[in-house]
Design an enzyme around this catalytic site. Structure first.
Site, PDB file in Angstrom:
ATOM      1  N   PRO A  25       0.967  -1.244  -0.043  1.00 41.97           N
ATOM      2  CA  PRO A  25       0.013   0.129   0.039  1.00 41.97           C
ATOM      3  C   PRO A  25       0.726   1.444  -0.008  1.00 41.97           C
ATOM      4  CG  PRO A  25      -0.751  -1.637   1.531  1.00 41.97           C
ATOM      5  CD  PRO A  25       0.444  -2.230   0.957  1.00 41.97           C
ATOM      6  N   GLU A  26       0.700   2.209  -0.909  1.00 43.09           N
ATOM      7  CA  GLU A  26       1.415   3.523  -1.204  1.00 43.09           C
ATOM      8  C   GLU A  26       0.420   4.755  -0.523  1.00 43.09           C
ATOM      9  OE1 GLU A  26       3.042   3.637  -4.859  1.00 43.09           O
ATOM     10  OE2 GLU A  26       3.738   1.693  -4.705  1.00 43.09           O
TER      11      GLU A  26
ATOM     12  N   LYS B 123       2.935   7.257   4.927  1.00 42.57           N
ATOM     13  CA  LYS B 123       2.054   6.351   4.773  1.00 42.57           C
ATOM     14  C   LYS B 123       1.748   5.643   6.291  1.00 42.57           C
ATOM     15  CE  LYS B 123       4.887   4.046   1.903  1.00 42.57           C
ATOM     16  NZ  LYS B 123       5.421   2.918   1.000  1.00 42.57           N
TER      17      LYS B 123
ATOM     18  N   HIS C 117      -5.434 -13.898   9.565  1.00 37.59           N
ATOM     19  CA  HIS C 117      -4.551 -13.068   9.787  1.00 37.59           C
ATOM     20  C   HIS C 117      -4.892 -11.513  10.216  1.00 37.59           C
ATOM     21  CE1 HIS C 117      -1.813 -15.694   7.118  1.00 37.59           C
ATOM     22  NE2 HIS C 117      -2.969 -15.718   6.324  1.00 37.59           N
TER      23      HIS C 117
ATOM     24  N   ARG D  76       1.484 -10.706   5.973  1.00 34.83           N
ATOM     25  CA  ARG D  76       3.117 -11.026   6.006  1.00 34.83           C
ATOM     26  C   ARG D  76       3.429 -10.297   7.506  1.00 34.83           C
ATOM     27  NH1 ARG D  76       5.244  -9.497  -0.079  1.00 34.83           N
ATOM     28  NH2 ARG D  76       3.659 -10.697  -1.196  1.00 34.83           N
TER      29      ARG D  76
ATOM     30  N   LYS E 141      23.023  16.147  -7.398  1.00 32.86           N
ATOM     31  CA  LYS E 141      22.923  14.658  -6.937  1.00 32.86           C
ATOM     32  C   LYS E 141      22.686  13.944  -8.267  1.00 32.86           C
ATOM     33  CE  LYS E 141      21.182  15.358  -2.760  1.00 32.86           C
ATOM     34  NZ  LYS E 141      21.393  16.990  -2.585  1.00 32.86           N
TER      35      LYS E 141
ATOM     36  N   ARG F 286      14.185  -1.886  -6.982  1.00 30.57           N
ATOM     37  CA  ARG F 286      12.923  -1.829  -7.271  1.00 30.57           C
ATOM     38  C   ARG F 286      12.555  -2.065  -8.879  1.00 30.57           C
ATOM     39  NH1 ARG F 286       9.960   0.089  -2.832  1.00 30.57           N
ATOM     40  NH2 ARG F 286       8.484  -0.770  -3.749  1.00 30.57           N
TER      41      ARG F 286
END
Length: 269
Positions: free
Chosen positions: A2-3, A57, A90, A109, A150, A259
């Protein structure tokens, strides 16, 4: 995972059921998720929920004696159910309310978290993080200044919570595609105009995802159990080998910062 949009959708979904309700009890069916569940959370029993906020988040359930800080981790979700609805395998945390409902936290998880913060204090997990992406503090000039010197890939840079919070893997790939910016480009190589364009698309992508109920790829569901529908709007994420919706070339995939990253080598430069 979830973002930010999924967490904001969860906040919006649970707020009408939790606000101004009294927490009758907190039930923990495991002593530990990502971290040990602090005993201080029991202080919230008997308290009225004054506000449900979000930072990055993390969801923040506020009472007069402290706050529960909730992170959904990789596979967590929150649902509002009747208090007598049987708990599943769960279902690790129940927050029982005075209106006969229960806020139930499910996490196969166990990478999520339930933490405690005293009144007026910020938890360490909320320290040293960047601005919210949907606020005026996040704009092209801010990112242009942060980017100077950067060399890190721009996708990795916009996913750094110290720079800006909540731009996760799905929305980083999508925003870069919509901005026509290659995810591997050195951060400092972007012009001020490109940063303004990218920031605008990050905001638009996140806002649209919130309006669509988030993105359900595997585990995420809204507070009422429904999936998020932004997955239908994805243009490149998870579509390696498929045709680019703009030019027809095959969508490419590579790893940046461990990622999976999806892009069109023709449309993005």
């Amino acid at each position: 995972m979830p973002e930010l949009p999924e967490v904001e959708v969860s906040r919006m979904g649970i707020t009408p059921h939790l606000l101004n309700q009294t927490i009758q009890s907190l039930i923990f069916r495991t002593p530990k998720l990502r971290w040990v569940i602090p005993s201080e959370l029991k202080k919230l029993q008997g308290q009225v929920i004054r506000h449900i906020g979000r930072r990055a988040k993390y969801l923040i359930i506020e009472t007069d004696v402290g706050s529960a800080i909730v992170h959904l981790g990789m596979s967590g979700s929150l649902r509002v159910l009747d208090a007598d609805f049987p708990a599943g395998k769960h279902d690790h945390v129940d927050l029982k309310l005075s209106n006969g409902k229960v806020l139930r936290y499910n996490d196969p998880r166990r990478f999520g978290a339930w933490l405690y913060a005293a009144p007026g204090e910020d938890h360490d997990v909320l320290g040293n993080i960047g601005p919210e992406p949907l606020t005026d503090a996040f704009d092209g000039q801010y990112m242009f200044e942060k980017a100077q010197g950067k060399r890190v890939a721009v996708k990795q840079f916009i996913m750094d919570n110290k720079i800006v919070v909540g731009v996760g893997n799905i929305y980083a790939s999508e925003s870069l595609f919509r901005s026509r910016i290659l995810p591997t480009r050195a951060t400092m190589s972007l012009s001020a105009e490109e940063w303004q364009r990218l920031v605008s698309h990050i905001k638009q992508t996140l806002q649209t995802a919130i309006e669509q109920g988030g993105t359900t790829l595997k585990d995420f569901s809204q507070a009422d159990g429904k999936p998020g529908y932004f997955a239908q709007e994805l243009q490149v994420y998870g579509k390696a080998g498929e045709s680019c919706p703009e030019c027809g070339e095959a969508i490419q995939e590579l790893k940046i910062g461990q990622r999976n990253t999806f892009y069109c080598s023709y449309c993005q430069c």
